[in-house]
Scaffold this active site. Structure first.
Site, PDB file in Angstrom:
ATOM      1  CB  SER A 127      46.639   5.194  37.860  1.00 39.22           C
ATOM      2  OG  SER A 127      47.461   5.362  36.759  1.00 39.22           O
ATOM      3  CG  HIS A 148      42.943   7.917  34.487  1.00 40.28           C
ATOM      4  ND1 HIS A 148      42.324   6.781  34.949  1.00 40.28           N
ATOM      5  CD2 HIS A 148      44.218   7.561  34.243  1.00 40.28           C
ATOM      6  CE1 HIS A 148      43.200   5.796  34.978  1.00 40.28           C
ATOM      7  NE2 HIS A 148      44.355   6.243  34.550  1.00 40.28           N
ATOM      8  CD  GLU A 160      38.396   6.383  35.559  1.00 41.59           C
ATOM      9  OE1 GLU A 160      39.634   6.246  35.640  1.00 41.59           O
ATOM     10  OE2 GLU A 160      37.599   5.594  36.088  1.00 41.59           O
ATOM     11  CG  ASN A 198      43.889   1.824  37.319  1.00 38.08           C
ATOM     12  OD1 ASN A 198      44.215   0.872  36.603  1.00 38.08           O
ATOM     13  ND2 ASN A 198      44.210   3.077  37.031  1.00 38.08           N
TER      14      ASN A 198
HETATM   15  N1  CAA Z   1      51.123   5.677  18.061  1.00 37.09           N
HETATM   16  C1  CAA Z   1      50.785   5.310  16.805  1.00 37.09           C
HETATM   17  N2  CAA Z   1      50.599   4.038  16.453  1.00 37.09           N
HETATM   18  C2  CAA Z   1      50.791   3.090  17.391  1.00 37.09           C
HETATM   19  C3  CAA Z   1      51.172   3.383  18.716  1.00 37.09           C
HETATM   20  C4  CAA Z   1      51.321   4.759  19.038  1.00 37.09           C
HETATM   21  N3  CAA Z   1      51.656   5.185  20.270  1.00 37.09           N
HETATM   22  N4  CAA Z   1      51.293   2.235  19.408  1.00 37.09           N
HETATM   23  C5  CAA Z   1      51.013   1.232  18.556  1.00 37.09           C
HETATM   24  N5  CAA Z   1      50.712   1.742  17.349  1.00 37.09           N
HETATM   25  C6  CAA Z   1      50.319   1.029  16.144  1.00 37.09           C
HETATM   26  C7  CAA Z   1      51.309  -0.075  15.818  1.00 37.09           C
HETATM   27  O1  CAA Z   1      52.387   0.430  15.050  1.00 37.09           O
HETATM   28  C8  CAA Z   1      50.465  -1.034  15.020  1.00 37.09           C
HETATM   29  O2  CAA Z   1      50.425  -0.626  13.679  1.00 37.09           O
HETATM   30  P1  CAA Z   1      50.396  -1.746  12.508  1.00 37.09           P
HETATM   31  O3  CAA Z   1      49.041  -2.385  12.644  1.00 37.09           O
HETATM   32  O4  CAA Z   1      50.560  -0.937  11.284  1.00 37.09           O
HETATM   33  O5  CAA Z   1      51.549  -2.661  12.803  1.00 37.09           O
HETATM   34  C9  CAA Z   1      49.066  -0.844  15.611  1.00 37.09           C
HETATM   35  O6  CAA Z   1      49.075   0.370  16.355  1.00 37.09           O
HETATM   36  C10 CAA Z   1      48.701  -1.998  16.503  1.00 37.09           C
HETATM   37  O7  CAA Z   1      49.760  -2.205  17.415  1.00 37.09           O
HETATM   38  P2  CAA Z   1      50.497  -3.593  17.634  1.00 37.09           P
HETATM   39  O8  CAA Z   1      50.447  -4.407  16.398  1.00 37.09           O
HETATM   40  O9  CAA Z   1      51.807  -3.306  18.295  1.00 37.09           O
HETATM   41  O10 CAA Z   1      49.699  -4.346  18.728  1.00 37.09           O
HETATM   42  P3  CAA Z   1      48.168  -4.529  18.995  1.00 37.09           P
HETATM   43  O11 CAA Z   1      47.396  -4.860  17.800  1.00 37.09           O
HETATM   44  O12 CAA Z   1      48.165  -5.442  20.167  1.00 37.09           O
HETATM   45  O13 CAA Z   1      47.653  -3.104  19.492  1.00 37.09           O
HETATM   46  C11 CAA Z   1      47.334  -1.994  21.578  1.00 37.09           C
HETATM   47  C12 CAA Z   1      48.297  -2.390  20.475  1.00 37.09           C
HETATM   48  C13 CAA Z   1      46.315  -0.950  21.067  1.00 37.09           C
HETATM   49  C14 CAA Z   1      48.181  -1.369  22.665  1.00 37.09           C
HETATM   50  C15 CAA Z   1      46.534  -3.244  22.063  1.00 37.09           C
HETATM   51  O14 CAA Z   1      47.436  -4.279  22.379  1.00 37.09           O
HETATM   52  C16 CAA Z   1      45.711  -2.967  23.267  1.00 37.09           C
HETATM   53  O15 CAA Z   1      44.613  -2.416  23.161  1.00 37.09           O
HETATM   54  N6  CAA Z   1      46.206  -3.331  24.459  1.00 37.09           N
HETATM   55  C17 CAA Z   1      45.554  -3.087  25.712  1.00 37.09           C
HETATM   56  C18 CAA Z   1      45.766  -1.644  26.083  1.00 37.09           C
HETATM   57  C19 CAA Z   1      45.125  -1.307  27.394  1.00 37.09           C
HETATM   58  O16 CAA Z   1      44.449  -2.109  28.034  1.00 37.09           O
HETATM   59  N7  CAA Z   1      45.347  -0.065  27.831  1.00 37.09           N
HETATM   60  C20 CAA Z   1      44.881   0.401  29.105  1.00 37.09           C
HETATM   61  C21 CAA Z   1      45.994   0.219  30.116  1.00 37.09           C
HETATM   62  S1  CAA Z   1      45.464   0.690  31.743  1.00 37.09           S
HETATM   63  C22 CAA Z   1      45.567   2.368  31.708  1.00 37.09           C
HETATM   64  O17 CAA Z   1      45.957   2.990  30.747  1.00 37.09           O
HETATM   65  C23 CAA Z   1      45.124   3.067  32.958  1.00 37.09           C
HETATM   66  C24 CAA Z   1      46.051   3.100  34.111  1.00 37.09           C
HETATM   67  O18 CAA Z   1      45.894   4.011  34.926  1.00 37.09           O
HETATM   68  C25 CAA Z   1      47.091   2.081  34.359  1.00 37.09           C
HETATM   69  P1  NAD Z   2      56.744   7.191  33.372  1.00 38.59           P
HETATM   70  O1  NAD Z   2      57.627   6.616  34.409  1.00 38.59           O
HETATM   71  O2  NAD Z   2      56.778   6.654  31.972  1.00 38.59           O
HETATM   72  O3  NAD Z   2      57.006   8.781  33.260  1.00 38.59           O
HETATM   73  C1  NAD Z   2      57.074   9.659  34.344  1.00 38.59           C
HETATM   74  C2  NAD Z   2      57.818  10.915  33.869  1.00 38.59           C
HETATM   75  O4  NAD Z   2      57.712  11.915  34.883  1.00 38.59           O
HETATM   76  C3  NAD Z   2      59.312  10.656  33.632  1.00 38.59           C
HETATM   77  O5  NAD Z   2      59.671  11.143  32.360  1.00 38.59           O
HETATM   78  C4  NAD Z   2      59.993  11.461  34.753  1.00 38.59           C
HETATM   79  O6  NAD Z   2      61.242  11.988  34.371  1.00 38.59           O
HETATM   80  C5  NAD Z   2      58.967  12.569  34.978  1.00 38.59           C
HETATM   81  N1  NAD Z   2      59.022  13.207  36.298  1.00 38.59           N
HETATM   82  C6  NAD Z   2      59.185  12.614  37.515  1.00 38.59           C
HETATM   83  N2  NAD Z   2      59.130  13.555  38.484  1.00 38.59           N
HETATM   84  C7  NAD Z   2      58.933  14.753  37.857  1.00 38.59           C
HETATM   85  C8  NAD Z   2      58.780  16.091  38.329  1.00 38.59           C
HETATM   86  N3  NAD Z   2      58.818  16.387  39.628  1.00 38.59           N
HETATM   87  N4  NAD Z   2      58.597  17.075  37.411  1.00 38.59           N
HETATM   88  C9  NAD Z   2      58.544  16.788  36.070  1.00 38.59           C
HETATM   89  N5  NAD Z   2      58.678  15.540  35.584  1.00 38.59           N
HETATM   90  C10 NAD Z   2      58.863  14.531  36.465  1.00 38.59           C
HETATM   91  O7  NAD Z   2      55.262   7.109  33.957  1.00 38.59           O
HETATM   92  P2  NAD Z   2      53.882   7.025  33.156  1.00 38.59           P
HETATM   93  O8  NAD Z   2      53.575   5.599  32.900  1.00 38.59           O
HETATM   94  O9  NAD Z   2      53.893   8.009  32.048  1.00 38.59           O
HETATM   95  O10 NAD Z   2      52.859   7.495  34.301  1.00 38.59           O
HETATM   96  C11 NAD Z   2      52.705   8.859  34.619  1.00 38.59           C
HETATM   97  C12 NAD Z   2      51.399   9.066  35.387  1.00 38.59           C
HETATM   98  O11 NAD Z   2      50.307   8.614  34.576  1.00 38.59           O
HETATM   99  C13 NAD Z   2      51.293   8.290  36.708  1.00 38.59           C
HETATM  100  O12 NAD Z   2      50.549   9.071  37.617  1.00 38.59           O
HETATM  101  C14 NAD Z   2      50.531   7.032  36.294  1.00 38.59           C
HETATM  102  O13 NAD Z   2      49.850   6.435  37.351  1.00 38.59           O
HETATM  103  C15 NAD Z   2      49.562   7.621  35.277  1.00 38.59           C
HETATM  104  N6  NAD Z   2      49.049   6.666  34.289  1.00 38.59           N
HETATM  105  C16 NAD Z   2      49.852   5.673  33.816  1.00 38.59           C
HETATM  106  C17 NAD Z   2      49.351   4.787  32.869  1.00 38.59           C
HETATM  107  C18 NAD Z   2      50.199   3.698  32.298  1.00 38.59           C
HETATM  108  O14 NAD Z   2      49.666   2.785  31.656  1.00 38.59           O
HETATM  109  N7  NAD Z   2      51.510   3.709  32.504  1.00 38.59           N
HETATM  110  C19 NAD Z   2      48.027   4.933  32.412  1.00 38.59           C
HETATM  111  C20 NAD Z   2      47.244   5.988  32.900  1.00 38.59           C
HETATM  112  C21 NAD Z   2      47.756   6.832  33.865  1.00 38.59           C
END
Ligand code: CAA
Ligand code: NAD
Length: 292
Positions: A127, A148, A160, A198
């Site tokens: 991330s 990403h 990304e 991020n």
């Molecule tokens: N596989 C298949 N279907 C899925 C699923 C999955 N993994 N997850 C959810 N669904 C389905 C649900 O079953 C649901 O189906 P129904 O409409 O039939 O009930 C549908 O998708 C919608 O889900 P929910 O009703 O649970 O909730 P929602 O309408 O809020 O949608 C969401 C879920 C798409 C996650 C939405 O809440 C959303 O877009 N949230 C924001 C997500 C976001 O911002 N993601 C980025 C995070 S940051 C990142 O990823 C980067 C990082 O490095 C941290």
């Molecule tokens: P998570 O905690 O759900 O999963 C991490 C997994 O890695 C676990 O199953 C753990 O057992 C495994 N693991 C740890 N050390 C290991 C090793 N040495 N070898 C093999 N497996 C190992 O974490 P996550 O949320 O899936 O995040 C994973 C990566 O993706 C991170 O770098 C995170 O920043 C990035 N990411 C996370 C998100 C998010 O929304 N959570 C979104 C985009 C990117």
């Protein structure tokens, strides 16, 4: 540096770490990408959980007629699960999705560099962590890149792509084509802390946590403002729980250390939650509570 032609076609993909991101990446590689996928993790419990999660997600798509039952079975047949890192030796591309910790990622990249085919590409789903530093730990820095995905991977359209300072044009093009084959929209970011996504998302989440910490509003009201007032699908506190509070803290620390700017300092409330093991949805408790 190893000099070889990059694979024209990606047939076998390795995914390391089968948590919420790794299992989603494996799913789309097998279903949309039609690749053979080898998923590696350190425990059988986690691998079983990942397999069940992928099955249930594909089943949801079948029930909505997004895919057929036969496509689901084909996707499942393309997946294998292993604890053995050596099982990845024939992969054309490996995507690392282990915890957001630079030392652990570097150790893994060094092990993979000795194990993989010389032409294989090493991608990280990090991330925020420097792709350039991960690349420098290998003898193939031109074949290291950030891929990403966004959470939840099967539903989110964006990938990304992060070019490290040494990433070659051929590596970038191969990963961009792979992202497009998965049906994703790709964007390119240069390699600076937090990339594009991020750099923008985490300060908003951190600010929401500060608003809660300072008692400006309740967790519910803070999230309602952003959901109904700004049309965000999730409020920032729910989104932080969904991402994982450990991951949010790790990303903020990378931003803070990387820019040395106090605007990225993690809120003490976030630090306290992580210290307590309240990591969000995955542990059943974060800013809100969840059925486990
Ligand atoms: N596989 C298949 N279907 C899925 C699923 C999955 N993994 N997850 C959810 N669904 C389905 C649900 O079953 C649901 O189906 P129904 O409409 O039939 O009930 C549908 O998708 C919608 O889900 P929910 O009703 O649970 O909730 P929602 O309408 O809020 O949608 C969401 C879920 C798409 C996650 C939405 O809440 C959303 O877009 N949230 C924001 C997500 C976001 O911002 N993601 C980025 C995070 S940051 C990142 O990823 C980067 C990082 O490095 C941290
Ligand atoms: P998570 O905690 O759900 O999963 C991490 C997994 O890695 C676990 O199953 C753990 O057992 C495994 N693991 C740890 N050390 C290991 C090793 N040495 N070898 C093999 N497996 C190992 O974490 P996550 O949320 O899936 O995040 C994973 C990566 O993706 C991170 O770098 C995170 O920043 C990035 N990411 C996370 C998100 C998010 O929304 N959570 C979104 C985009 C990117």
């Amino acid at each position: 540096m190893i000099e070889t032609a990059l694979p024209q076609k990606i047939k076998t993909v390795g995914v390391i770490g089968s948590g919420q991101m790794g299992s989603g990446i494996a799913q789309v590689m097998a279903n949309e990408g039609q690749c053979q996928v080898i998923v590696q993790d350190i425990t059988d419990t986690q691998l079983d959980r990942a397999r069940l999660g992928i099955e249930s997600s594909l089943e949801k798509f079948v029930s909505k007629s997004t895919i057929t039952a036969s496509e689901k079975e084909k996707a499942l047949s393309r997946l294998t699960f292993t604890r053995d890192l050596e099982g990845l030796s024939q992969a054309d591309v490996v995507i690392e999705a282990i915890v957001e910790d630079e030392a652990q990622k570097i150790q893994l990249f060094q092990a993979l560099d000795s194990l993989l085919k010389p032409e294989a590409i090493l991608a990280s789903n990090t991330s925020s962590i420097s792709i350039t530093r991960l690349a420098t730990a290998t003898r193939r820095p031109d074949q290291v890149i950030g891929m990403h995905f966004m959470n939840p991977v099967p539903l989110m359209r964006l990938v990304e792509i992060i070019r490290g300072a040494q990433t070659s044009d051929a590596t970038y093009q191969t990963i961009q084509e792979l992202g497009q084959k998965l049906g994703k929209v790709t964007v390119m970011s240069h390699d600076y802390p937090g990339f594009i996504s991020n750099r923008i998302l985490m300060p908003m989440i951190n600010e929401a946590i500060f608003a809660l910490f300072e008692g400006i509003g309740s967790a519910e009201d803070i999230d309602t403002v952003m959901k109904l007032g700004m049309n965000h699908p999730m409020g920032p506190l729910q989104l932080a729980d969904f991402i994982g509070l450990d991951t949010c803290l790790a990303i903020l620390n990378v931003l803070y250390d990387g820019f040395r700017d106090p605007k990225y300092r993690p809120c003490p409330l976030l630090v306290q939650k992580v210290n307590a093991g309240y990591l969000g949805k995955k542990t059943g408790r974060g800013f809100f509570e969840y059925a486990k």
